[in-house]
Design a protein around this motif. Structure first.
Motif, mmCIF file in Angstrom:
data_model
loop_
_atom_site.group_PDB
_atom_site.id
_atom_site.type_symbol
_atom_site.label_atom_id
_atom_site.label_comp_id
_atom_site.label_asym_id
_atom_site.label_seq_id
_atom_site.Cartn_x
_atom_site.Cartn_y
_atom_site.Cartn_z
ATOM 1 N N ALA A 12 66.296 14.389 -65.942
ATOM 2 C CA ALA A 12 65.248 13.375 -66.103
ATOM 3 C C ALA A 12 64.482 13.114 -64.817
ATOM 4 O O ALA A 12 63.388 12.539 -64.856
ATOM 5 C CB ALA A 12 65.855 12.077 -66.626
ATOM 6 N N GLY A 13 65.049 13.500 -63.676
ATOM 7 C CA GLY A 13 64.371 13.306 -62.398
ATOM 8 C C GLY A 13 64.901 12.104 -61.644
ATOM 9 O O GLY A 13 65.118 11.034 -62.228
ATOM 10 N N ALA A 14 65.132 12.280 -60.352
ATOM 11 C CA ALA A 14 65.752 11.229 -59.543
ATOM 12 C C ALA A 14 64.904 9.965 -59.498
ATOM 13 O O ALA A 14 65.420 8.853 -59.671
ATOM 14 C CB ALA A 14 66.003 11.755 -58.127
ATOM 15 N N ASP A 15 63.614 10.103 -59.244
ATOM 16 C CA ASP A 15 62.749 8.921 -59.138
ATOM 17 C C ASP A 15 62.781 8.095 -60.422
ATOM 18 O O ASP A 15 62.908 6.865 -60.384
ATOM 19 C CB ASP A 15 61.311 9.333 -58.830
ATOM 20 N N LYS A 16 62.661 8.768 -61.548
ATOM 21 C CA LYS A 16 62.661 8.069 -62.831
ATOM 22 C C LYS A 16 63.994 7.376 -63.078
ATOM 23 O O LYS A 16 64.034 6.215 -63.506
ATOM 24 C CB LYS A 16 62.372 9.058 -63.959
ATOM 25 N N LEU A 17 65.092 8.056 -62.813
ATOM 26 C CA LEU A 17 66.410 7.493 -63.089
ATOM 27 C C LEU A 17 66.707 6.286 -62.200
ATOM 28 O O LEU A 17 67.261 5.288 -62.664
ATOM 29 C CB LEU A 17 67.487 8.562 -62.922
ATOM 30 N N ILE A 18 66.356 6.372 -60.937
ATOM 31 C CA ILE A 18 66.570 5.235 -60.033
ATOM 32 C C ILE A 18 65.742 4.037 -60.481
ATOM 33 O O ILE A 18 66.226 2.896 -60.507
ATOM 34 C CB ILE A 18 66.242 5.640 -58.581
ATOM 35 N N ARG A 19 64.494 4.299 -60.879
ATOM 36 C CA ARG A 19 63.637 3.209 -61.360
ATOM 37 C C ARG A 19 64.201 2.591 -62.631
ATOM 38 O O ARG A 19 64.283 1.353 -62.759
ATOM 39 C CB ARG A 19 62.219 3.739 -61.604
ATOM 40 N N LEU A 20 64.602 3.432 -63.589
ATOM 41 C CA LEU A 20 65.145 2.907 -64.849
ATOM 42 C C LEU A 20 66.438 2.131 -64.627
ATOM 43 O O LEU A 20 66.665 1.082 -65.255
ATOM 44 C CB LEU A 20 65.382 4.055 -65.830
ATOM 45 N N PHE A 21 67.293 2.636 -63.775
ATOM 46 C CA PHE A 21 68.555 1.956 -63.476
ATOM 47 C C PHE A 21 68.267 0.556 -62.929
ATOM 48 O O PHE A 21 68.817 -0.450 -63.402
ATOM 49 C CB PHE A 21 69.344 2.791 -62.470
ATOM 50 N N ALA A 22 67.383 0.479 -61.949
ATOM 51 C CA ALA A 22 67.045 -0.815 -61.352
ATOM 52 C C ALA A 22 66.400 -1.747 -62.378
ATOM 53 O O ALA A 22 66.728 -2.946 -62.450
ATOM 54 C CB ALA A 22 66.110 -0.610 -60.158
ATOM 55 N N GLU A 23 65.486 -1.227 -63.189
ATOM 56 C CA GLU A 23 64.804 -2.058 -64.180
ATOM 57 C C GLU A 23 65.771 -2.592 -65.225
ATOM 58 O O GLU A 23 65.691 -3.757 -65.631
ATOM 59 C CB GLU A 23 63.693 -1.248 -64.861
ATOM 60 N N ARG A 24 66.696 -1.765 -65.668
ATOM 61 C CA ARG A 24 67.627 -2.198 -66.714
ATOM 62 C C ARG A 24 68.665 -3.167 -66.177
ATOM 63 O O ARG A 24 69.131 -4.049 -66.905
ATOM 64 C CB ARG A 24 68.250 -0.960 -67.371
ATOM 65 N N LEU A 25 69.012 -3.033 -64.911
ATOM 66 C CA LEU A 25 69.870 -4.047 -64.294
ATOM 67 C C LEU A 25 69.117 -5.369 -64.130
ATOM 68 O O LEU A 25 69.685 -6.445 -64.337
ATOM 69 C CB LEU A 25 70.377 -3.554 -62.943
ATOM 70 N N ALA A 26 67.844 -5.292 -63.758
ATOM 71 C CA ALA A 26 67.041 -6.512 -63.634
ATOM 72 C C ALA A 26 66.910 -7.218 -64.981
ATOM 73 O O ALA A 26 66.944 -8.452 -65.052
ATOM 74 C CB ALA A 26 65.655 -6.170 -63.073
ATOM 75 N N ASP A 27 66.772 -6.455 -66.051
ATOM 76 C CA ASP A 27 66.718 -7.058 -67.388
ATOM 77 C C ASP A 27 67.971 -7.870 -67.669
ATOM 78 O O ASP A 27 67.901 -8.965 -68.245
ATOM 79 C CB ASP A 27 66.563 -5.970 -68.454
ATOM 80 N N ARG A 28 69.132 -7.365 -67.257
ATOM 81 C CA ARG A 28 70.376 -8.114 -67.435
ATOM 82 C C ARG A 28 70.390 -9.366 -66.557
ATOM 83 O O ARG A 28 70.740 -10.443 -67.010
ATOM 84 C CB ARG A 28 71.574 -7.243 -67.060
ATOM 85 N N ARG A 29 70.032 -9.180 -65.303
ATOM 86 C CA ARG A 29 70.089 -10.294 -64.353
ATOM 87 C C ARG A 29 69.196 -11.439 -64.797
ATOM 88 O O ARG A 29 69.540 -12.621 -64.631
ATOM 89 C CB ARG A 29 69.682 -9.796 -62.960
ATOM 90 N N LEU A 30 68.056 -11.116 -65.385
ATOM 91 C CA LEU A 30 67.082 -12.118 -65.814
ATOM 92 C C LEU A 30 67.249 -12.502 -67.282
ATOM 93 O O LEU A 30 66.417 -13.220 -67.832
ATOM 94 C CB LEU A 30 65.665 -11.597 -65.565
ATOM 95 N N ALA A 31 68.329 -12.012 -67.905
ATOM 96 C CA ALA A 31 68.679 -12.343 -69.302
ATOM 97 C C ALA A 31 67.617 -11.894 -70.297
ATOM 98 O O ALA A 31 67.474 -12.484 -71.369
ATOM 99 C CB ALA A 31 68.958 -13.830 -69.451
ATOM 100 N N ARG A 32 66.881 -10.837 -69.958
ATOM 101 C CA ARG A 32 65.989 -10.244 -70.958
ATOM 102 C C ARG A 32 66.796 -9.394 -71.932
ATOM 103 O O ARG A 32 66.360 -9.137 -73.051
ATOM 104 C CB ARG A 32 64.904 -9.408 -70.264
ATOM 105 N N THR A 33 67.953 -8.895 -71.465
ATOM 106 C CA THR A 33 68.963 -8.291 -72.326
ATOM 107 C C THR A 33 70.274 -9.009 -72.030
ATOM 108 O O THR A 33 70.354 -9.842 -71.124
ATOM 109 C CB THR A 33 69.097 -6.777 -72.075
ATOM 110 N N ASP A 34 71.299 -8.704 -72.784
ATOM 111 C CA ASP A 34 72.580 -9.398 -72.664
ATOM 112 C C ASP A 34 73.117 -9.286 -71.238
ATOM 113 O O ASP A 34 73.452 -8.188 -70.783
ATOM 114 C CB ASP A 34 73.568 -8.790 -73.653
ATOM 115 N N PRO A 35 73.218 -10.399 -70.498
ATOM 116 C CA PRO A 35 73.657 -10.326 -69.094
ATOM 117 C C PRO A 35 75.126 -9.953 -68.940
ATOM 118 O O PRO A 35 75.542 -9.552 -67.849
ATOM 119 C CB PRO A 35 73.393 -11.741 -68.570
ATOM 120 N N ASP A 36 75.895 -10.054 -70.006
ATOM 121 C CA ASP A 36 77.319 -9.740 -69.931
ATOM 122 C C ASP A 36 77.656 -8.357 -70.475
ATOM 123 O O ASP A 36 78.824 -7.969 -70.491
ATOM 124 C CB ASP A 36 78.123 -10.790 -70.710
ATOM 125 N N GLU A 37 76.645 -7.625 -70.914
ATOM 126 C CA GLU A 37 76.921 -6.306 -71.497
ATOM 127 C C GLU A 37 77.272 -5.296 -70.409
ATOM 128 O O GLU A 37 76.566 -5.176 -69.402
ATOM 129 C CB GLU A 37 75.703 -5.803 -72.272
#
Length: 269
Positions: free
Chosen positions: A197-222
């Motif tokens: 998938a490419g390093a740049d894309k994966l690092i960005r997605l990883f950070a974005e999906r963790l931010a979604d948890r931190r900000l409770a846009r997705t389940d913060p406990d998942e």
């Protein structure tokens, strides 16, 4: 050398808030003791990380049992034969499709018995549907078939958002006594065939999906699931995975967990 700054900064935000994310690792499509599987397990052991490996019971070779006997490995069930039963023009699915639900469940039950017999306590009765797709009627019957839970891809249901299993299709409404522990970051992309998938894309997605948890846009406990497919990795994928694991395993905001531990901590639907 690839920069991990965006991911590091997000993990630092978790640590500054006194929080940590539970992270687990799932690998799919195991059927034989291939050199790629040996390399995968060696990588997990080198980083001292647990790994859950989804095995295909109908096509597994005898040598797979010895290959998955390493410490830290948990075996999950990857459908039955990883065979597509979708109708013409529809996306691939084995746990559903054109077959009656009873027939699908019969095959899955046969696969479960095979894995229980061959792997004993290393096997956890968790369904990992091929292509991360499962018919709702099949999913609803999993607890009665003896499965503890389901692992698909994407955020689980949270405050009316997301799905419980396969989030590529319609959200699932799972029955009681079924735990959902999904994967969320696939190191491969699949359109046109598997590729890094490419390093740049994966690092960005990883950070974005963790931010979604931190900000409770997705389940913060998942728990957050890393997804690999050892048979389809090229050298760029292996190299990135090596660097990623070394980076995140040492961060205080990451708690790498075996799926057996997550099962005891995750809510039952």
């Amino acid at each position: 050398m690839q920069s991990f700054d965006e991911l590091d900064e997000e993990l630092d935000r978790w640590a500054a808030a006194g929080r940590a994310v539970s992270l687990w690792w799932r690998d799919d499509d195991a059927a034989a003791a291939t050199p790629q599987l040996t390399r995968l397990i060696a990588m997990a052991r080198r980083h001292r990380l647990p790994i859950a490996i989804a095995a295909v019971p109908a096509t597994m070779q005898a040598d797979l049992v010895g290959a998955l006997s390493a410490p830290g490995v948990t075996v999950l069930q990857h459908g039955h034969a990883h065979k597509n039963h979708a109708g013409a023009g529809k996306r691939p699915v084995e746990c559903g499709g054109e077959r009656p639900t009873k027939e699908v469940l019969t095959d899955l039950g046969e696969g479960m018995r095979t894995l229980m017999r061959e792997f004993g306590p290393t096997f956890l009765p968790f369904m990992v549907p091929p292509w991360n797709r499962i018919d709702p009627a099949v999913a609803a019957a999993l607890p009665q078939q003896g499965y503890f839970g389901l692992s698909g891809f994407g955020p689980r249901h949270y405050n009316g958002i997301g799905g419980d299993g396969s989030t590529e299709d319609a959200p699932l409404v799972l029955p009681p006594r079924c735990t959902v522990i999904n994967a969320h970051l696939d190191v491969l992309t699949w359109k046109g065939g598997p590729a890094f998938a490419g390093a740049d894309k994966l690092i960005r997605l990883f950070a974005e999906r963790l931010a979604d948890r931190r900000l409770a846009r997705t389940d913060p406990d998942e728990p957050f699931g890393l997804l690999t497919h050892h048979l389809d990795h090229d050298e760029a994928t292996w190299s990135f995975l090596e660097r990623l694991l070394g980076r995140i395993a040492a961060h205080p905001a990451i708690r790498f967990q075996p799926i057996t531990t997550l099962l005891t901590e995750s809510p039952v639907r």
